[in-house]
Every structure is written in C-alpha cells, then in structure tokens.
Motif scaffolding. Sequence first.
Motif, PDB file in Angstrom:
ATOM      1  N   LEU A   1       6.468   1.580  -0.084  1.00  0.00           N
ATOM      2  CA  LEU A   1       6.566  -0.017  -0.380  1.00  0.00           C
ATOM      3  C   LEU A   1       5.527  -0.630   0.417  1.00  0.00           C
ATOM      4  O   LEU A   1       4.797  -1.338  -0.316  1.00  0.00           O
ATOM      5  N   ILE A   2       4.972  -0.160   1.429  1.00  0.00           N
ATOM      6  CA  ILE A   2       3.579  -0.450   2.130  1.00  0.00           C
ATOM      7  C   ILE A   2       2.546  -0.237   1.316  1.00  0.00           C
ATOM      8  O   ILE A   2       1.469  -0.990   1.178  1.00  0.00           O
ATOM      9  N   ALA A   3       2.378   1.042   0.690  1.00  0.00           N
ATOM     10  CA  ALA A   3       1.447   1.313  -0.266  1.00  0.00           C
ATOM     11  C   ALA A   3       1.487   0.353  -1.231  1.00  0.00           C
ATOM     12  O   ALA A   3      -0.021   0.269  -1.648  1.00  0.00           O
ATOM     13  N   GLY A   4       2.272   0.182  -1.906  1.00  0.00           N
ATOM     14  CA  GLY A   4       2.399  -0.748  -3.164  1.00  0.00           C
ATOM     15  C   GLY A   4       1.909  -2.072  -2.502  1.00  0.00           C
ATOM     16  O   GLY A   4       1.065  -2.729  -3.307  1.00  0.00           O
ATOM     17  N   THR A   5       1.865  -2.647  -1.354  1.00  0.00           N
ATOM     18  CA  THR A   5       1.620  -3.774  -0.826  1.00  0.00           C
ATOM     19  C   THR A   5      -0.040  -3.625  -0.851  1.00  0.00           C
ATOM     20  O   THR A   5      -0.749  -4.697  -1.117  1.00  0.00           O
ATOM     21  N   ALA A   6      -0.462  -2.602  -0.194  1.00  0.00           N
ATOM     22  CA  ALA A   6      -1.933  -2.344  -0.059  1.00  0.00           C
ATOM     23  C   ALA A   6      -2.578  -2.412  -1.364  1.00  0.00           C
ATOM     24  O   ALA A   6      -3.772  -2.913  -1.310  1.00  0.00           O
ATOM     25  N   VAL A   7      -1.907  -1.949  -2.385  1.00  0.00           N
ATOM     26  CA  VAL A   7      -2.525  -1.956  -3.683  1.00  0.00           C
ATOM     27  C   VAL A   7      -2.753  -3.213  -4.184  1.00  0.00           C
ATOM     28  O   VAL A   7      -3.719  -3.426  -4.942  1.00  0.00           O
ATOM     29  N   GLN A   8      -1.677  -3.848  -3.917  1.00  0.00           N
ATOM     30  CA  GLN A   8      -1.704  -5.243  -4.521  1.00  0.00           C
ATOM     31  C   GLN A   8      -2.478  -6.201  -3.760  1.00  0.00           C
ATOM     32  O   GLN A   8      -3.528  -7.071  -4.567  1.00  0.00           O
ATOM     33  N   ILE A   9      -3.087  -5.944  -2.553  1.00  0.00           N
ATOM     34  CA  ILE A   9      -4.116  -6.742  -1.939  1.00  0.00           C
ATOM     35  C   ILE A   9      -5.377  -6.224  -2.445  1.00  0.00           C
ATOM     36  O   ILE A   9      -6.364  -6.924  -2.573  1.00  0.00           O
ATOM     37  N   MET A  10      -5.699  -4.914  -2.674  1.00  0.00           N
ATOM     38  CA  MET A  10      -6.819  -4.350  -3.522  1.00  0.00           C
ATOM     39  C   MET A  10      -7.121  -5.050  -4.913  1.00  0.00           C
ATOM     40  O   MET A  10      -8.143  -5.257  -5.387  1.00  0.00           O
TER      41      MET A  10
END
Length: 364
Positions: A46-55
């Motif tokens: 879930l955190i990885a998905g959030t990081a991708v969204q930021i990118m």
Amino acid sequence: MTEKNISITKFQLFFFMIQSQIGVGLLSLPNVVQKTANGDGWISTLIAGTAVQIMLVIYLQLLKRFPNLIYTEITQKILGRFLGKLLNLFIYLNFILVGGLVTILFIKIINLWLLPITPGWIISILILTACIYLTISDLRMIARFFVLATSLILLLLFTSFLSWFTPKEIQYILPIGSSGFKNILFGTNNSLLAMLGFEGLLFLFPFIIDNKKGVFKTISMANIFIATFYTFFVFLTLISFSSHQLAQMREPILNLLRGITYIMVDRVDLIFLSIWIVPMSTSIIAYLFLASKSMNVDKKNYPKVVLLNGFIIFFITLIPHNDAIITLFNKYVTYLSYAVVFIIPTLLLILSFLFKKHESSESV
C-alpha cells in the motif's frame, strides 16, 4: 499532429500501464516482502502504491512543461545535447537490463514449473521472437494487445477466489505493525521494484490522442488498481502460509493455486501458469518498446532497433546464471532503476523550473 498508428487513447493508456507493471514479479512478491516485513507485507504494498502515485504527479508536472517530447528528448532540452545524450545512455541501459532481468526470471519460472528439461536458450528464443514481432508493430497495435491480455488478469482474480475455500489463518498477520516501521519500509522497497513499469508514461504521453485532460485520472485509476491487486495477493498468501512456509516458496502465488483440486481439474497452478505466460510477456514487450524508443530513432529505423535490442536481451539471457548471480544482477539493476525512474525525473522537473525551460501545454 500525432500519426494515427503511433497514437493511443486514454482507455488504452490505462491498460498499457497495468500490463507494463504486472508480470513475473507478482508470483514471487509475497516471498520477497515477508523476508523483511513479515505479516505486514500487505502494508508495504500500500505504501509502495502511494509512492508510485507521488511519482506520477511529478511525471505529469514535467510532461506538462514538455507535452510534445518523450523522456530522452526532455533530458536534452533541459541539460543540453552532450549531457542529455550521456544521461540517455543510462536510461537506455536501464530499460535493456530490466528487460533482460525480466526475461531471465521468466525463463527460470518456466524451467522450474513447466519445462524442466528444455534448455533455457530455446525458451528465450521462443519468448523473444514473439515479443520482438509485436514490439515492431505500431504503438496502437501493442496497446490493443495489452487491452486483450488484461482479461487474463481477471482469470487470476477469479481463480484466487477459489483459494478462499482452503484453510486460512488471520493470526499470521497479527498484531498489525509488529514488524516495525523500518522493516515495513524495506518491504516497500521490494514492492516498488515489482511495480516498476509506470515510467512508461514518460514515453507515452506525447502519443495520447485528443485532449490530454483526464490523463491524471486515468493513470491514477491504473495505479490504484495495481496497488490494490498486489495488496490483495500479498494479503491472501500471508494468511494462507506461515512466515516459515513462505520463506521456502519461490513463487507463493503458484503454491497457493496448487492447493486447489477438483474431481475433473487438477494442478490448477500449471494451468494458470500456462495462461499467465501472456501477461508475463507484456512486461518484456513494454521494456523492449521503451528501450527502443529511448534511442530516439525515426520510424524507418525503429524495427531494426527493436531487433537489435531483442538480440541484446537474448545474449543477456545466455550469460551463465545461478541464484547468487541473479541476486547480484538484480541488485545493480535496482540501483539503476531507482536513478532512472525516481531521481532523474525529479531533478529534471526542478531544473526545468530553475532554468525556466518549458513548452506551451494543455491542461492535464
């Protein structure tokens, strides 16, 4: 105006993003994540998905300033011809090495589960021949194939629901957060590697037909789907197997399906893997496409470049490799990927503001 045969719709962009991210990495992700995050691996995804969204937000801000240029053209626009081309070399190497790594892992899975006696170089030829053939086609043809291939992902979802009839133990993930924030972040790192492929937006944006408005919504929906999809399967395997069991499994997803047996159907895992070959191939196609596009060649020379890159990936798969070599290869490719996917686009955006480099753009 963008040529019709090298343009895609936002609908096709959605499926391109999904197919470029889902592939070989999904099958082994629960094993990799639990090594550090244990039962909290699903939080890491879930955190990885959030990081991708930021990118993705950073990507769009950069692309809004250069709406008609692809990634390797933006580098030259901001940094100049010499530094831009030097940086493009690293971008190209990243895509070709990731493509080689994905192909190696693909061959390893096929050898382990389906064709243990077949030489790896034969499997490599068969895989890459099909991938090269499709990559040489125009972008719209690739996008249409990715749309069709996504239906096979729905098959995995359907099959996974059958596994809910097998024993589950919620205690395997309790208490939530017991692994500690540091270990969860290490698990996030592994999840991010499995989600790579979203950087394709940096090459696809100029080819989106009609108005660019709504692109952010499209790619955000694709990212939410991917993050939810990965989290679901990590969660499912975490409550199906103990940490000790997961540590012994290379591809926990296949082991999960292996436990499903019916009177007229057995070895669901092998049936699924035979079908999953197509979604795994789309990752290779995506990186072969990105590697070829990063060379900034014209339409006439594009097929020759794809063929050349296909041969390079094939030779990479011929290098003798065991688990130790693959782990080392994966480590250095990871460093390069982080630079190309996360660091360089962020620096380019900052420099574009500092140097006031931009083009006129539509609202996104």
